[in-house]
Design a protein around this motif. Structure first.
Motif, PDB file in Angstrom:
ATOM      1  N   LEU A 174       0.891  -1.285  -0.030  1.00 17.91           N
ATOM      2  CA  LEU A 174       0.032   0.007   0.102  1.00 17.91           C
ATOM      3  C   LEU A 174       0.810   1.353  -0.119  1.00 17.91           C
ATOM      4  O   LEU A 174       0.620   2.040  -0.552  1.00 17.91           O
ATOM      5  CB  LEU A 174      -1.010   0.096   1.327  1.00 17.91           C
ATOM      6  N   GLY A 175       1.975   1.241   0.542  1.00 15.34           N
ATOM      7  CA  GLY A 175       2.859   2.290   0.839  1.00 15.34           C
ATOM      8  C   GLY A 175       3.268   2.734  -0.623  1.00 15.34           C
ATOM      9  O   GLY A 175       3.480   3.726  -1.115  1.00 15.34           O
ATOM     10  N   VAL A 176       3.910   1.709  -1.132  1.00 14.89           N
ATOM     11  CA  VAL A 176       4.729   1.948  -2.661  1.00 14.89           C
ATOM     12  C   VAL A 176       3.627   2.249  -3.494  1.00 14.89           C
ATOM     13  O   VAL A 176       3.740   3.222  -4.479  1.00 14.89           O
ATOM     14  CB  VAL A 176       5.268   0.381  -3.020  1.00 14.89           C
ATOM     15  N   ILE A 177       2.377   1.719  -3.631  1.00 13.72           N
ATOM     16  CA  ILE A 177       1.450   2.082  -4.455  1.00 13.72           C
ATOM     17  C   ILE A 177       0.989   3.642  -4.499  1.00 13.72           C
ATOM     18  O   ILE A 177       0.816   4.476  -5.229  1.00 13.72           O
ATOM     19  CB  ILE A 177       0.161   1.213  -4.514  1.00 13.72           C
ATOM     20  N   THR A 178       0.754   4.020  -3.120  1.00 18.50           N
ATOM     21  CA  THR A 178       0.295   5.214  -2.815  1.00 18.50           C
ATOM     22  C   THR A 178       1.606   6.364  -3.123  1.00 18.50           C
ATOM     23  O   THR A 178       1.363   7.577  -3.826  1.00 18.50           O
ATOM     24  CB  THR A 178       0.005   5.463  -1.284  1.00 18.50           C
ATOM     25  N   LEU A 179       2.616   6.152  -2.819  1.00 15.82           N
ATOM     26  CA  LEU A 179       3.799   6.833  -3.162  1.00 15.82           C
ATOM     27  C   LEU A 179       3.912   7.007  -4.873  1.00 15.82           C
ATOM     28  O   LEU A 179       4.383   7.875  -5.439  1.00 15.82           O
ATOM     29  CB  LEU A 179       5.126   6.427  -2.735  1.00 15.82           C
ATOM     30  N   ALA A 180       3.705   5.792  -5.449  1.00 17.09           N
ATOM     31  CA  ALA A 180       3.890   5.681  -7.161  1.00 17.09           C
ATOM     32  C   ALA A 180       2.700   6.896  -7.574  1.00 17.09           C
ATOM     33  O   ALA A 180       2.976   7.401  -8.363  1.00 17.09           O
ATOM     34  CB  ALA A 180       3.754   4.643  -7.578  1.00 17.09           C
ATOM     35  N   GLY A 181       1.740   6.715  -6.856  1.00 14.23           N
ATOM     36  CA  GLY A 181       0.549   7.460  -7.267  1.00 14.23           C
ATOM     37  C   GLY A 181       0.945   8.824  -7.129  1.00 14.23           C
ATOM     38  O   GLY A 181       0.518   9.955  -8.055  1.00 14.23           O
ATOM     39  N   LEU A 182       1.198   9.247  -5.934  1.00 12.85           N
ATOM     40  CA  LEU A 182       1.597  10.631  -5.808  1.00 12.85           C
ATOM     41  C   LEU A 182       2.818  11.150  -6.618  1.00 12.85           C
ATOM     42  O   LEU A 182       2.668  12.261  -6.985  1.00 12.85           O
ATOM     43  CB  LEU A 182       2.202  10.766  -4.333  1.00 12.85           C
ATOM     44  N   TRP A 183       3.764  10.521  -6.937  1.00 12.53           N
ATOM     45  CA  TRP A 183       4.836  10.581  -7.912  1.00 12.53           C
ATOM     46  C   TRP A 183       4.367  11.003  -9.230  1.00 12.53           C
ATOM     47  O   TRP A 183       4.642  11.960  -9.911  1.00 12.53           O
ATOM     48  CB  TRP A 183       5.957   9.644  -7.901  1.00 12.53           C
ATOM     49  N   PHE A 184       3.194  10.415  -9.628  1.00 13.66           N
ATOM     50  CA  PHE A 184       2.380  10.337 -10.942  1.00 13.66           C
ATOM     51  C   PHE A 184       1.918  11.698 -11.200  1.00 13.66           C
ATOM     52  O   PHE A 184       1.614  12.059 -12.353  1.00 13.66           O
ATOM     53  CB  PHE A 184       1.776   9.142 -11.062  1.00 13.66           C
ATOM     54  N   VAL A 185       1.355  11.950 -10.028  1.00 11.19           N
ATOM     55  CA  VAL A 185       0.543  13.358 -10.478  1.00 11.19           C
ATOM     56  C   VAL A 185       1.463  14.385  -9.695  1.00 11.19           C
ATOM     57  O   VAL A 185       0.821  15.708  -9.609  1.00 11.19           O
ATOM     58  CB  VAL A 185      -0.800  13.278  -9.604  1.00 11.19           C
ATOM     59  N   GLY A 186       2.713  14.246  -9.431  1.00  9.89           N
ATOM     60  CA  GLY A 186       3.537  15.114  -8.960  1.00  9.89           C
ATOM     61  C   GLY A 186       3.711  16.680 -10.002  1.00  9.89           C
ATOM     62  O   GLY A 186       3.589  16.458 -11.094  1.00  9.89           O
ATOM     63  N   ASP A 187       4.819  17.341  -9.401  1.00 10.00           N
ATOM     64  CA  ASP A 187       5.367  18.474 -10.598  1.00 10.00           C
ATOM     65  C   ASP A 187       6.505  18.246 -11.144  1.00 10.00           C
ATOM     66  O   ASP A 187       7.034  19.104 -12.014  1.00 10.00           O
ATOM     67  CB  ASP A 187       5.426  19.596  -9.686  1.00 10.00           C
ATOM     68  N   THR A 188       7.063  16.903 -11.208  1.00  8.59           N
ATOM     69  CA  THR A 188       8.389  16.886 -11.958  1.00  8.59           C
ATOM     70  C   THR A 188       8.033  16.711 -13.349  1.00  8.59           C
ATOM     71  O   THR A 188       7.028  16.225 -13.730  1.00  8.59           O
ATOM     72  CB  THR A 188       9.054  15.432 -11.489  1.00  8.59           C
ATOM     73  N   SER A 189       9.085  17.084 -14.048  1.00  7.67           N
ATOM     74  CA  SER A 189       9.143  16.756 -15.685  1.00  7.67           C
ATOM     75  C   SER A 189       8.880  15.202 -15.763  1.00  7.67           C
ATOM     76  O   SER A 189       7.980  15.093 -16.925  1.00  7.67           O
ATOM     77  CB  SER A 189      10.363  17.332 -16.221  1.00  7.67           C
ATOM     78  N   ARG A 190       9.392  14.336 -15.321  1.00 10.41           N
ATOM     79  CA  ARG A 190       9.276  13.061 -15.772  1.00 10.41           C
ATOM     80  C   ARG A 190       7.805  12.523 -15.288  1.00 10.41           C
ATOM     81  O   ARG A 190       7.465  11.790 -16.074  1.00 10.41           O
ATOM     82  CB  ARG A 190      10.287  12.195 -14.789  1.00 10.41           C
ATOM     83  N   ALA A 191       7.160  13.111 -14.003  1.00  9.40           N
ATOM     84  CA  ALA A 191       5.740  12.793 -13.870  1.00  9.40           C
ATOM     85  C   ALA A 191       4.756  13.467 -15.032  1.00  9.40           C
ATOM     86  O   ALA A 191       3.960  12.644 -15.450  1.00  9.40           O
ATOM     87  CB  ALA A 191       5.612  13.401 -12.641  1.00  9.40           C
ATOM     88  N   GLY A 192       5.389  14.592 -15.392  1.00 15.00           N
ATOM     89  CA  GLY A 192       4.471  15.119 -16.439  1.00 15.00           C
ATOM     90  C   GLY A 192       4.608  14.274 -17.879  1.00 15.00           C
ATOM     91  O   GLY A 192       3.606  13.982 -18.562  1.00 15.00           O
ATOM     92  N   GLN A 193       5.810  13.644 -18.307  1.00  8.78           N
ATOM     93  CA  GLN A 193       5.999  13.021 -19.160  1.00  8.78           C
ATOM     94  C   GLN A 193       5.119  11.656 -19.204  1.00  8.78           C
ATOM     95  O   GLN A 193       4.549  11.132 -20.037  1.00  8.78           O
ATOM     96  CB  GLN A 193       7.312  12.644 -19.484  1.00  8.78           C
ATOM     97  N   ALA A 194       5.134  11.055 -18.012  1.00  9.74           N
ATOM     98  CA  ALA A 194       4.493   9.861 -17.832  1.00  9.74           C
ATOM     99  C   ALA A 194       2.780   9.993 -18.063  1.00  9.74           C
ATOM    100  O   ALA A 194       2.192   9.320 -18.590  1.00  9.74           O
ATOM    101  CB  ALA A 194       4.921   9.386 -16.275  1.00  9.74           C
ATOM    102  N   ARG A 195       2.277  11.119 -17.428  1.00 10.86           N
ATOM    103  CA  ARG A 195       0.906  11.495 -17.451  1.00 10.86           C
ATOM    104  C   ARG A 195       0.644  11.798 -18.968  1.00 10.86           C
ATOM    105  O   ARG A 195      -0.435  11.325 -19.367  1.00 10.86           O
ATOM    106  CB  ARG A 195       0.437  12.804 -16.840  1.00 10.86           C
ATOM    107  N   ARG A 196       1.557  12.404 -19.733  1.00 11.62           N
ATOM    108  CA  ARG A 196       0.995  12.640 -21.151  1.00 11.62           C
ATOM    109  C   ARG A 196       1.095  11.194 -22.001  1.00 11.62           C
ATOM    110  O   ARG A 196       0.341  11.088 -23.011  1.00 11.62           O
ATOM    111  CB  ARG A 196       2.151  13.626 -22.079  1.00 11.62           C
ATOM    112  N   ALA A 197       2.092  10.295 -21.614  1.00 10.67           N
ATOM    113  CA  ALA A 197       2.126   9.315 -22.198  1.00 10.67           C
ATOM    114  C   ALA A 197       0.875   8.304 -21.938  1.00 10.67           C
ATOM    115  O   ALA A 197       0.408   7.361 -22.699  1.00 10.67           O
ATOM    116  CB  ALA A 197       3.240   8.347 -21.897  1.00 10.67           C
TER     117      ALA A 197
END
Length: 263
Positions: A174-197
């Motif tokens: 649960l901790g890993v999944i939640t952290l991954a989800g928070l990274w996915f909606v975060g402000d980093t450039s890699r997170a933005g690229q992941a969202r666009r993909a």
């Protein structure tokens, strides 16, 4: 002999659990006491060793019977069992409500609050696994003096603490999944690229929930404690749906926004 011992101890344990749960329909006790009957073990050994067999035949019926719990202790034990079972069944729900309340109150910093909760779950899971490992080594080493029996001691500790390990892995996952989800909606450039993909797939609810259902099924198969009971299963599905809708809303909103021009 080992199989007889396992069957005898298992039957007594089941009888004790039923008695503690106040289910005495199919239980026969002696004066309200749960008894461990070791006579079958002695008789089994006697079939292999003639001298022991002759001695076992002369033993009275009361020999080899060990009282596990007495009638005077039964009511207190049943009360404590009900309290501990209620705490074990509902404490996780209280923790979930408190966490949700903390996130709701933390306006403007909810992502940080969720990250702290996710890190807490992850660390607690790792600590439980570490305690199980190192405490097991210490306990077995202290209790088992014969090196030849030590592997059996480790196996017994592993079996007895398997539920603890399952719960620990639930917190880690649960901790890993939640952290991954928070990274996915975060402000980093890699997170933005992941969202666009991921935007083309997230536009379709059918595709999104199909992938989520397969992933959830795999998680439940790997860690069955994730869906322990119908209430936990419903809450898990509700959290997954809520998380998916939040992520979809963020991704689709960004997909509709015009790209920013560099100044």
């Amino acid at each position: 002999v080992q199989s007889v011992w396992v069957e005898t101890a298992t039957a007594t344990q089941r009888q004790l659990v039923r008695l503690l749960d106040d289910d005495t329909t199919f239980i026969q006790t002696e004066g309200g006491a749960v008894v461990l009957d070791l006579r079958p073990l002695v008789i089994e050994i006697g079939d292999e060793v003639a001298v022991i067999g002759r001695v076992a035949e002369r033993l009275p019926e009361s020999s080899g019977r060990i009282a596990i719990i007495e009638e005077s202790q039964l009511e207190t034990a049943q009360t404590l069992t009900k309290i501990l079972r209620a705490v074990a069944d509902w404490m996780w729900l209280l923790a979930l409500v408190v966490a949700a309340l903390a996130v709701w109150l933390a306006r403007g910093r909810r992502r940080l609050e969720l990250r702290a909760i996710a890190l807490g779950l992850f660390v607690v899971g790792l600590l439980l696994l570490a305690v199980r490992r190192f405490a097991g080594d210490y306990v077995v080493t202290e209790l088992v003096q014969d090196d030849a029996v030590e592997p059996a001691g480790h196996a017994a500790w592993s079996i007895l603490t398997q539920v603890l390990a399952d719960r620990a892995w639930v917190w880690v996952i649960l901790g890993v999944i939640t952290l991954a989800g928070l990274w996915f909606v975060g402000d980093t450039s890699r997170a933005g690229q992941a969202r666009r993909a991921a935007a083309p797939g997230l536009r379709s609810r059918g595709t999104t929930y199909g992938v989520a259902a397969v992933a959830l099924l795999v998680l439940v198969l790997v860690a069955p404690q994730l869906a322990r009971g119908w209430l936990m299963t419903l809450l898990l599905i509700g959290l997954v749906v809520a998380g998916i809708e939040v992520v979809r809303a963020i991704v689709l909103r960004e997909a509709q926004e015009p790209p920013r021009r560099a100044v």
